[in-house]
Design a protein around this motif. Structure first.
Motif, PDB file in Angstrom:
ATOM      1  N   ASN A 251       0.806  -1.224   0.000  1.00 47.41           N
ATOM      2  CA  ASN A 251       0.000   0.000   0.000  1.00 47.41           C
ATOM      3  C   ASN A 251       0.843   1.281   0.000  1.00 47.41           C
ATOM      4  OD1 ASN A 251      -2.901  -0.741   0.000  1.00 47.41           O
ATOM      5  ND2 ASN A 251      -2.344  -1.875   1.854  1.00 47.41           N
TER       6      ASN A 251
ATOM      7  N   TYR B 260     -11.483  -8.939   1.450  1.00 48.76           N
ATOM      8  CA  TYR B 260     -10.119  -8.411   1.435  1.00 48.76           C
ATOM      9  C   TYR B 260     -10.088  -6.988   0.879  1.00 48.76           C
ATOM     10  CZ  TYR B 260      -5.520  -7.169  -0.065  1.00 48.76           C
ATOM     11  OH  TYR B 260      -4.364  -6.446  -0.254  1.00 48.76           O
TER      12      TYR B 260
ATOM     13  N   ASN C 124      -9.067  -3.658   2.887  1.00 51.60           N
ATOM     14  CA  ASN C 124      -7.930  -2.848   2.463  1.00 51.60           C
ATOM     15  C   ASN C 124      -8.327  -1.401   2.178  1.00 51.60           C
ATOM     16  OD1 ASN C 124      -5.037  -2.887   1.901  1.00 51.60           O
ATOM     17  ND2 ASN C 124      -5.619  -2.390  -0.201  1.00 51.60           N
TER      18      ASN C 124
ATOM     19  N   ARG D   1      -5.562   0.393   5.121  1.00 52.32           N
ATOM     20  CA  ARG D   1      -4.466   0.101   4.174  1.00 52.32           C
ATOM     21  C   ARG D   1      -3.173  -0.112   4.964  1.00 52.32           C
ATOM     22  NH1 ARG D   1      -5.877   0.889  -1.071  1.00 52.32           N
ATOM     23  NH2 ARG D   1      -7.807   2.031  -1.443  1.00 52.32           N
TER      24      ARG D   1
ATOM     25  N   SER E  94      -0.464  -5.968   3.979  1.00 51.80           N
ATOM     26  CA  SER E  94      -1.759  -6.448   3.516  1.00 51.80           C
ATOM     27  C   SER E  94      -1.564  -7.688   2.649  1.00 51.80           C
ATOM     28  CB  SER E  94      -2.427  -5.330   2.714  1.00 51.80           C
ATOM     29  OG  SER E  94      -3.515  -5.822   1.987  1.00 51.80           O
TER      30      SER E  94
ATOM     31  N   ALA F 180      -4.845  -7.577   7.173  1.00 58.35           N
ATOM     32  CA  ALA F 180      -4.450  -6.167   7.174  1.00 58.35           C
ATOM     33  C   ALA F 180      -3.393  -5.992   8.260  1.00 58.35           C
ATOM     34  CB  ALA F 180      -5.650  -5.271   7.424  1.00 58.35           C
TER      35      ALA F 180
END
Length: 417
Positions: A37, A191, A195, A199, A203, A216
């Motif tokens: 992320n 998922y 996310n 974030r 992840s 996460a």
């Protein structure tokens, strides 16, 4: 990890990765997606990558020194029983393999703009991906309930503190679980929803036939790059503020908390000791102590320990020396794991184990499985765990509230808030 530059394809569809996961779910027994992320995380977050395959690996293929191929998978918390004279007597929500790895036959890398593949992607592949229609009208909700009452939680914290007074433990990572059952539940949609809400730098989405990890995770267990090994325990949590001023104040509160520093230092010392077993003499160093890092809903206190590995140290020896992650046990490690098994109400299974990728050359990167949903679509059950470090001066009510904070994003996904 360097991206393959054999074949490069621009990403033109913002939903392409979800479509890829849908495609893989139809065609493969195993697949995994990792996503950092774009976090500014010390020693970098997970790379954004996709893996799929059919071959589940036997233990000798996972640990074997001569196994020069990529491996993706999970080491469950209860694998501790093979490393020390320990046991897991609590009831499992459903049975999970203690070790579950597969060998990818299909791998892709991403940088946000492009897809990188070692092999050319066929026209049929692109056509199949294009035919997948989103959004799926799939259910991500599930009736879940805490498996421990608040009164029982507070009472257990008092029991742990009595253990501390008696000298049996200095710090115990006590966890509670939420669990539920469903008729239909879609881990892929769950998922991507999780996310969006949270974030995280580690992840991940992992499928092993009917069993799934929707993660996460904010925490790294271990990363190896050549002869260098890195551990990054998290101990210390506070919520993000609702304004810039409150956010800055909360950050400073965590940074200056003697209690949180004491918790973090105990686990940092434990990890230094673990790494010293497989590292060159004098090479173990704390690169950063009590670093404060912003995540979507919380600040975390993270310490980074680095060392140089001894010559010819194997993956198996590294796991033997350091698993499970000290932040999920406490200190001293072995006696505290015995106390955990006595006082927790559930078998942890994959929760608080490790998920990651081992490269062909032996490099690897593993997260700690926290802030994660674990599900079995065949038995139609799921669960997740949350915990915190209990020390002598811990306030039971505050620890209970911290667990609620850590559960928040997952509960929003499962309850459809």
């Amino acid at each position: 990890m360097e991206k393959s530059t054999s074949f490069i394809y621009p990403i033109t569809d913002p939903n392409w990765i979800e479509k890829l996961c849908r495609w893989a779910d139809l065609h493969f027994d195993f697949f995994a997606f990792t996503n950092g992320n774009a976090h500014q995380y010390p020693e970098e977050p997970f790379a954004t990558r996709f893996f799929a395959g059919h071959k589940q690996l036997a233990e000798n293929e996972i640990w074997g020194i001569s196994s020069k191929f990529q491996k993706v998978g999970i080491i469950g918390y209860d694998f501790k029983n093979h490393l020390e004279k320990l046991q897991s007597e609590n009831e499992a929500f459903f049975e999970l393999p203690e070790i579950c790895f597969f060998q990818p036959s299909f791998t892709l890398d991403f940088d946000g703009k492009n897809i990188y593949s070692e092999n050319e992607l066929s026209d049929d592949f692109w056509k199949e991906i294009a035919r997948i229609k989103l959004p799926f009208s799939a259910d991500t909700t599930c009736e879940v309930s805490p498996q421990l009452t608040k009164d029982s939680y507070l009472e257990t914290v008092n029991t742990i503190q009595n253990h501390i007074i008696e000298g049996n433990t200095y710090e115990t990572n006590f966890c509670q679980a939420y669990a539920g059952s469903f008729e239909s539940w879609d881990p892929i949609s769950a998922y991507f929803k999780l996310n969006e809400l949270s974030r995280m730098p580690f992840s991940s989405l992992f499928k092993a036939k009917s069993q799934w990890l929707v993660s996460a995770s904010p925490e790294r267990y271990l990363k190896r790059t050549g002869s260098k090994i890195i551990a990054q325990p998290i101990k210390g949590t506070i919520k993000r503020g609702k304004s810039a001023a409150e956010d800055a104040a909360n950050r400073e509160t965590l940074a200056s908390s003697e209690k949180e520093q004491a918790e973090n230092l105990m686990i940092t010392d434990l990890m230094r000791n673990d790494l010293s077993k497989v590292s060159k003499t004098g090479s173990v160093q704390v690169k950063e102590l009590f670093g404060i890092y912003p995540l979507p809903r919380v600040f975390q206190m993270i310490s980074t320990i680095v060392s140089d590995l001894k010559e010819d140290v194997t993956f198996s020896q590294i796991i033997q020396a350091s698993f499970p992650m000290g932040s999920m046990t406490g200190a001293p490690k072995i006696r505290t794991m015995e106390i955990i098994d006595e006082l927790e109400s559930f078998k942890r299974g994959w929760f608080s184990g490790a998920f990651g990728v081992i490269e062909e050359n032996g490099d690897f990167d593993f997260s700690v499985i926290i802030r994660s949903i674990i599900a079995d679509l065949e038995v139609k059950k799921l669960y997740f765990g949350v915990g915190s470090a209990i020390t002598y001066d811990a306030k039971a009510e505050q620890e209970y509230e911290e667990c609620g904070l850590k559960a928040q994003a997952i509960l929003e996904v499962l309850r459809g808030n």
